[in-house]
Scaffold this motif. Structure first.
Motif, PDB file in Angstrom:
ATOM      1  N   ALA A 274      43.843  41.949  36.543  1.00 39.91           N
ATOM      2  CA  ALA A 274      42.580  41.321  36.941  1.00 39.91           C
ATOM      3  C   ALA A 274      42.542  41.084  38.442  1.00 39.91           C
ATOM      4  O   ALA A 274      43.571  40.859  39.084  1.00 39.91           O
ATOM      5  CB  ALA A 274      42.396  40.004  36.203  1.00 39.91           C
ATOM      6  N   GLY A 275      41.345  41.121  39.004  1.00 42.93           N
ATOM      7  CA  GLY A 275      41.131  40.782  40.407  1.00 42.93           C
ATOM      8  C   GLY A 275      40.652  39.343  40.537  1.00 42.93           C
ATOM      9  O   GLY A 275      40.465  38.627  39.545  1.00 42.93           O
ATOM     10  N   ASN A 276      40.420  38.911  41.760  1.00 47.30           N
ATOM     11  CA  ASN A 276      40.057  37.521  41.996  1.00 47.30           C
ATOM     12  C   ASN A 276      38.686  37.155  41.441  1.00 47.30           C
ATOM     13  O   ASN A 276      38.429  35.987  41.141  1.00 47.30           O
ATOM     14  CB  ASN A 276      40.100  37.220  43.501  1.00 47.30           C
ATOM     15  N   LEU A 277      37.788  38.130  41.302  1.00 45.58           N
ATOM     16  CA  LEU A 277      36.484  37.824  40.720  1.00 45.58           C
ATOM     17  C   LEU A 277      36.626  37.399  39.262  1.00 45.58           C
ATOM     18  O   LEU A 277      35.919  36.503  38.795  1.00 45.58           O
ATOM     19  CB  LEU A 277      35.559  39.038  40.830  1.00 45.58           C
ATOM     20  N   LEU A 278      37.538  38.016  38.533  1.00 42.93           N
ATOM     21  CA  LEU A 278      37.783  37.614  37.155  1.00 42.93           C
ATOM     22  C   LEU A 278      38.592  36.323  37.103  1.00 42.93           C
ATOM     23  O   LEU A 278      38.343  35.456  36.252  1.00 42.93           O
ATOM     24  CB  LEU A 278      38.518  38.723  36.400  1.00 42.93           C
ATOM     25  N   ARG A 279      39.570  36.189  38.002  1.00 40.80           N
ATOM     26  CA  ARG A 279      40.393  34.975  37.991  1.00 40.80           C
ATOM     27  C   ARG A 279      39.569  33.732  38.325  1.00 40.80           C
ATOM     28  O   ARG A 279      39.886  32.633  37.891  1.00 40.80           O
ATOM     29  CB  ARG A 279      41.539  35.116  38.997  1.00 40.80           C
ATOM     30  N   ALA A 280      38.522  33.914  39.119  1.00 43.97           N
ATOM     31  CA  ALA A 280      37.690  32.779  39.534  1.00 43.97           C
ATOM     32  C   ALA A 280      36.568  32.484  38.548  1.00 43.97           C
ATOM     33  O   ALA A 280      35.752  31.595  38.793  1.00 43.97           O
ATOM     34  CB  ALA A 280      37.093  33.050  40.921  1.00 43.97           C
ATOM     35  N   ASP A 281      36.514  33.209  37.437  1.00 46.52           N
ATOM     36  CA  ASP A 281      35.447  33.000  36.460  1.00 46.52           C
ATOM     37  C   ASP A 281      35.430  31.553  35.979  1.00 46.52           C
ATOM     38  O   ASP A 281      36.445  31.013  35.555  1.00 46.52           O
ATOM     39  CB  ASP A 281      35.661  33.935  35.263  1.00 46.52           C
ATOM     40  N   GLY A 282      34.264  30.922  36.074  1.00 42.26           N
ATOM     41  CA  GLY A 282      34.141  29.524  35.693  1.00 42.26           C
ATOM     42  C   GLY A 282      34.442  28.560  36.819  1.00 42.26           C
ATOM     43  O   GLY A 282      34.266  27.348  36.663  1.00 42.26           O
ATOM     44  N   GLY A 283      34.896  29.081  37.959  1.00 47.33           N
ATOM     45  CA  GLY A 283      35.210  28.240  39.108  1.00 47.33           C
ATOM     46  C   GLY A 283      34.552  28.772  40.363  1.00 47.33           C
ATOM     47  O   GLY A 283      33.396  29.212  40.334  1.00 47.33           O
TER      48      GLY A 283
END
Length: 300
Positions: A274-283
């Motif tokens: 995963a990239g940061n766009l997915l890791r930041a999901d919900g935040g």
């Protein structure tokens, strides 16, 4: 004119206000700062009340498609200030029980030629599912030989069916963070069907060939289909994610797939990252637009 001006002049004594030290009721000015106002963020927001209100308003919009643009000269501390505001917004979200954090899991999609099946699960459930499937694989590998022997003796898949039913019940018990009505039962049904089809197609060989036939199943090419790749992982009581990508690129933002050597038997869905766009999901995710515009090689 000069006499009037002279008569209106104030003396030094009139410009001095005498204050008795005991009346101040504090030993130094640090005691005037309350606990809520000691943070570096609060100090930095001084004289920028409108900017603070705008940042808080933007960070507290819990809807998709919203972006917050911050302008400021380099070296003014805008990055540190916004990160602090993002962390405070994440804490506030948790305090009002906004359910925004979730895990993202990639599974083998049996009815789509292995195309990844992506599931969003409650925070912590992704790890539970991964561990439960890993235990299922260990149990299957341990009992595989005896299950195949029973299949040959009884000329039936009933013993294997009973084993799979018991194992899937154990898996569902171990992923307690997923509500019963949200359980991925369709995936479990396809997993069970896939194992049964492999077992049904397996035929014992003669002599040493029988061992080779079994070794074909005792491989990552077979067991790897039943693993879970946790792309985004959270702890159940974790705040909403707050990320800062100081060197954005296609790979860091969107993720990718790890390269595999010819000898690598890891399936494609297990090599996804995963990239940061997915890791930041919900935040929230903080980026410098200049970093993206200046990097001509990443195609952004």
């Amino acid at each position: 004119m000069s006499q009037t001006t002279t008569s209106n002049l104030l003396t030094p004594q009139q410009l001095t206000l005498g204050i008795s030290v005991p009346h101040l009721k504090f030993s130094d000015t640090s005691e005037l700062i309350t606990a809520a106002n000691k943070s570096a963020q609060y100090q930095a927001w001084i004289a920028q009340s409108e900017a603070k209100k705008a940042a808080e308003f933007g960070l507290n919009i819990h809807q998709p498609g919203f972006n917050l643009l911050t302008l400021g000269e380099p070296g003014t501390g805008r990055t540190t200030l916004m990160l602090s505001a993002m962390h405070e917004a994440a804490i506030k979200q948790k305090s009002i029980n906004v359910p925004v954090v979730s895990d993202l899991v990639a599974l083998y999609q049996f009815d789509a030629n292995g195309k990844p099946l992506f599931l969003k699960l409650p925070a912590g459930a992704g790890t539970e599912l991964k561990q439960a499937l890993d235990q299922f694989i260990r149990n299957l590998a341990k009992e595989l030989a005896s299950l195949l022997d029973e299949k040959v003796k009884q000329n039936s898949l009933v013993p294997i069916q009973a084993f799979l039913n018991a194992q899937l019940n154990i898996i569902k018990t171990h992923i307690a963070l997923i509500a019963k009505d949200k359980m991925p039962t369709h995936y479990f049904d396809l997993l069970q069907q896939d194992v049964l089809e492999y077992m049904d197609a397996w035929q014992p060989g003669s002599g040493n060939d029988g061992d080779n036939n079994l070794e074909a199943l005792l491989s990552e090419g077979f067991f790897g289909r039943y693993r879970a790749n946790v792309l985004v992982e959270h702890h159940p009581d974790q705040n909403a994610p707050v990320l800062y990508d100081n060197d954005p690129s296609l790979h860091s933002l969107f993720g990718g797939i790890e390269s595999a050597s010819e000898a690598n038997t890891t399936l494609d869905f297990m090599r996804l990252r995963a990239g940061n766009l997915l890791r930041a999901d919900g935040g929230t995710l903080l980026l410098h637009l200049r970093d993206i515009l200046a990097d001509e090689q990443n195609g952004l």
